[in-house]
Write an enzyme that holds these catalytic residues in place. Sequence first.
Site, PDB file in Angstrom:
ATOM      1  N   HIS A 233       0.852  -1.188   0.000  1.00 30.72           N
ATOM      2  CA  HIS A 233       0.000   0.000   0.000  1.00 30.72           C
ATOM      3  C   HIS A 233       0.881   1.229   0.000  1.00 30.72           C
ATOM      4  O   HIS A 233       1.919   1.245   0.648  1.00 30.72           O
ATOM      5  CB  HIS A 233      -0.895   0.001   1.253  1.00 30.72           C
ATOM      6  CG  HIS A 233      -2.054   0.930   1.143  1.00 30.72           C
ATOM      7  ND1 HIS A 233      -1.961   2.262   1.446  1.00 30.72           N
ATOM      8  CD2 HIS A 233      -3.332   0.713   0.734  1.00 30.72           C
ATOM      9  CE1 HIS A 233      -3.143   2.828   1.238  1.00 30.72           C
ATOM     10  NE2 HIS A 233      -3.992   1.922   0.812  1.00 30.72           N
ATOM     11  N   ASP A 289      -7.835  -5.520  -0.082  1.00 30.23           N
ATOM     12  CA  ASP A 289      -8.297  -6.368  -1.179  1.00 30.23           C
ATOM     13  C   ASP A 289      -7.881  -7.830  -1.035  1.00 30.23           C
ATOM     14  O   ASP A 289      -8.314  -8.673  -1.815  1.00 30.23           O
ATOM     15  CB  ASP A 289      -7.751  -5.841  -2.525  1.00 30.23           C
ATOM     16  CG  ASP A 289      -8.364  -4.494  -2.874  1.00 30.23           C
ATOM     17  OD1 ASP A 289      -9.573  -4.351  -2.690  1.00 30.23           O
ATOM     18  OD2 ASP A 289      -7.620  -3.598  -3.313  1.00 30.23           O
TER      19      ASP A 289
HETATM   20  N1  CMC Z   1       4.170  -7.735  -4.707  1.00 29.89           N
HETATM   21  C1  CMC Z   1       5.509  -7.754  -4.923  1.00 29.89           C
HETATM   22  N2  CMC Z   1       6.297  -6.663  -4.831  1.00 29.89           N
HETATM   23  C2  CMC Z   1       5.707  -5.505  -4.537  1.00 29.89           C
HETATM   24  C3  CMC Z   1       4.322  -5.404  -4.303  1.00 29.89           C
HETATM   25  C4  CMC Z   1       3.551  -6.576  -4.407  1.00 29.89           C
HETATM   26  N3  CMC Z   1       2.235  -6.554  -4.188  1.00 29.89           N
HETATM   27  N4  CMC Z   1       4.000  -4.109  -4.025  1.00 29.89           N
HETATM   28  C5  CMC Z   1       5.144  -3.433  -4.085  1.00 29.89           C
HETATM   29  N5  CMC Z   1       6.180  -4.278  -4.384  1.00 29.89           N
HETATM   30  C6  CMC Z   1       7.599  -3.932  -4.467  1.00 29.89           C
HETATM   31  C7  CMC Z   1       7.923  -3.200  -5.756  1.00 29.89           C
HETATM   32  O1  CMC Z   1       8.286  -4.089  -6.777  1.00 29.89           O
HETATM   33  C8  CMC Z   1       9.053  -2.313  -5.303  1.00 29.89           C
HETATM   34  O2  CMC Z   1      10.193  -3.117  -5.187  1.00 29.89           O
HETATM   35  P1  CMC Z   1      11.663  -2.481  -5.569  1.00 29.89           P
HETATM   36  O3  CMC Z   1      11.905  -1.433  -4.536  1.00 29.89           O
HETATM   37  O4  CMC Z   1      12.591  -3.638  -5.508  1.00 29.89           O
HETATM   38  O5  CMC Z   1      11.505  -1.905  -6.954  1.00 29.89           O
HETATM   39  C9  CMC Z   1       8.667  -1.918  -3.868  1.00 29.89           C
HETATM   40  O6  CMC Z   1       7.862  -3.026  -3.398  1.00 29.89           O
HETATM   41  C10 CMC Z   1       7.877  -0.623  -3.783  1.00 29.89           C
HETATM   42  O7  CMC Z   1       6.830  -0.716  -4.723  1.00 29.89           O
HETATM   43  P2  CMC Z   1       6.054   0.547  -5.288  1.00 29.89           P
HETATM   44  O8  CMC Z   1       5.292   0.133  -6.499  1.00 29.89           O
HETATM   45  O9  CMC Z   1       7.004   1.702  -5.386  1.00 29.89           O
HETATM   46  O10 CMC Z   1       5.063   0.853  -4.083  1.00 29.89           O
HETATM   47  P3  CMC Z   1       3.827   1.797  -4.132  1.00 29.89           P
HETATM   48  O11 CMC Z   1       3.641   2.273  -2.746  1.00 29.89           O
HETATM   49  O12 CMC Z   1       3.970   2.797  -5.217  1.00 29.89           O
HETATM   50  O13 CMC Z   1       2.667   0.790  -4.591  1.00 29.89           O
HETATM   51  C11 CMC Z   1       0.789  -0.547  -4.628  1.00 29.89           C
HETATM   52  C12 CMC Z   1       1.548   0.514  -3.867  1.00 29.89           C
HETATM   53  C13 CMC Z   1      -0.521  -0.850  -3.879  1.00 29.89           C
HETATM   54  C14 CMC Z   1       0.431  -0.045  -6.032  1.00 29.89           C
HETATM   55  C15 CMC Z   1       1.649  -1.829  -4.747  1.00 29.89           C
HETATM   56  O14 CMC Z   1       1.997  -2.275  -3.459  1.00 29.89           O
HETATM   57  C16 CMC Z   1       0.983  -2.935  -5.540  1.00 29.89           C
HETATM   58  O15 CMC Z   1       1.074  -2.942  -6.770  1.00 29.89           O
HETATM   59  N6  CMC Z   1       0.260  -3.881  -4.852  1.00 29.89           N
HETATM   60  C17 CMC Z   1      -0.474  -4.912  -5.547  1.00 29.89           C
HETATM   61  C18 CMC Z   1      -1.812  -4.364  -6.019  1.00 29.89           C
HETATM   62  C19 CMC Z   1      -2.767  -4.145  -4.882  1.00 29.89           C
HETATM   63  O16 CMC Z   1      -2.948  -4.991  -4.017  1.00 29.89           O
HETATM   64  N7  CMC Z   1      -3.450  -2.991  -4.898  1.00 29.89           N
HETATM   65  C20 CMC Z   1      -4.456  -2.632  -3.900  1.00 29.89           C
HETATM   66  C21 CMC Z   1      -4.025  -1.453  -3.090  1.00 29.89           C
HETATM   67  S1  CMC Z   1      -4.990  -1.208  -1.593  1.00 29.89           S
HETATM   68  C22 CMC Z   1      -6.608  -0.854  -2.072  1.00 29.89           C
HETATM   69  C23 CMC Z   1      -6.745   0.191  -3.122  1.00 29.89           C
HETATM   70  O17 CMC Z   1      -6.213   1.287  -3.004  1.00 29.89           O
HETATM   71  O18 CMC Z   1      -7.435  -0.074  -4.089  1.00 29.89           O
END
Ligand code: CMC
Length: 354
Positions: A233, A289
Amino acid sequence: YPIEDLAEKSTFLEVAYLLMHGELPKREELHSFVDSIRRHTMLHEDFKKFFNALPKDAHPMAACAASVGALATFYPDSLEPDDPRQRAISLHRLIAKLPTLASYAYKHSIGQPFMYPDNRLSYVGNFLHMMFATPCEEYVVNPVIDRALDRIFVLHADHEQNCSTSAVRSVGSSQVDPYSAVSAGIGALYGPLHGGANEAVLKMLRRIGTVENIPAFMEGVKAGDERLMGFGHRVYKNFDPRATIIKKACDDVFEVTGVNPLLAIAVELEKIALQDEYFVKRKLYPNVDFYSGLIYEALGMPADMFTVLFAIGRTSGWVAQWREMLDDKDQKISRPRQVYIGADERNYVEIGSR
Ligand code: CMC
């Protein structure tokens, strides 16, 4: 108010009122709000033609975004954001009609007749009735399921400046009608990194199939092949409190419906991820989720309806944020600054000379 308190003691419509007015309603205020929502559940009859014009395999989120946008064409008497009465009516219409639109999208996809709302039922009970009743079969709403889904709507009601809410604010800042602004929010929510994650989680669990397949799947995630959906998140770098409540709600629902066999895979995935250095280092925890899809599936909801359920709950937050934005005297049209990093000024080159 702590989300745990609201989930335990309040109801979705009370929380919707709280978001819009900033205070919990007194008994008469709640009664009149619920009554107004109840009276706005029906759709213009021509909406049937609108849905029937969509392909049967249209994704219900795309159908919802389109139909919410279409509300602006059916209800031209409530488009004016500056008119307090029109504004109030449009917001009530949005909260009231979202479940009806969602059920129309579903009924159209399976070729069943659209069901009219039954305003003797609760907000959630009515939604379940429009989803699962047919003109030939009575559908009796199970109170445990009604309560569980109502609680899930509470958990999804609002969540500061997430992608869809900021889309609603950004579009609404042009002073367009709220139907168009909320339609933009639904588009943003549809994506798998946002609300679409609940559908993606279920597909992921089905694909993993058995607990034995988890280690190989996790290796792929850590190698960057895909993400563990339902984890991580932008704001929560610890447990998402909503995920904890939903996990508990699974027990109530599964007592009525029987345990979803995918639960064992989800529990094991969570256990492994919470101990694995990759996830610990990046502070990745289950989000709202991760478990919600398991409940929705147990309720008989098809996977492509999951994000629509999120949209029904979040509509209360979108409209409250839209209204708050319009009331803010300092609010201007949204206009993010662009920092240009391209080429310096160039002369136009005729196409034959490029
Ligand atoms: N699985 C594997 N690796 C992950 C995940 C994941 N679910 N989420 C983040 N990472 C890794 C990402 O690859 C990155 O690694 P590195 O530093 O080595 O490049 C690091 O963690 C930071 O990721 P980010 O994309 O910069 O993090 P963010 O805060 O921008 O992303 C997020 C938040 C929710 C988009 C992301 O965690 C994600 O894609 N999660 C899976 C989709 C998901 O469950 N979404 C629902 C969010 S909560 C409800 C809503 O808002 O709808």
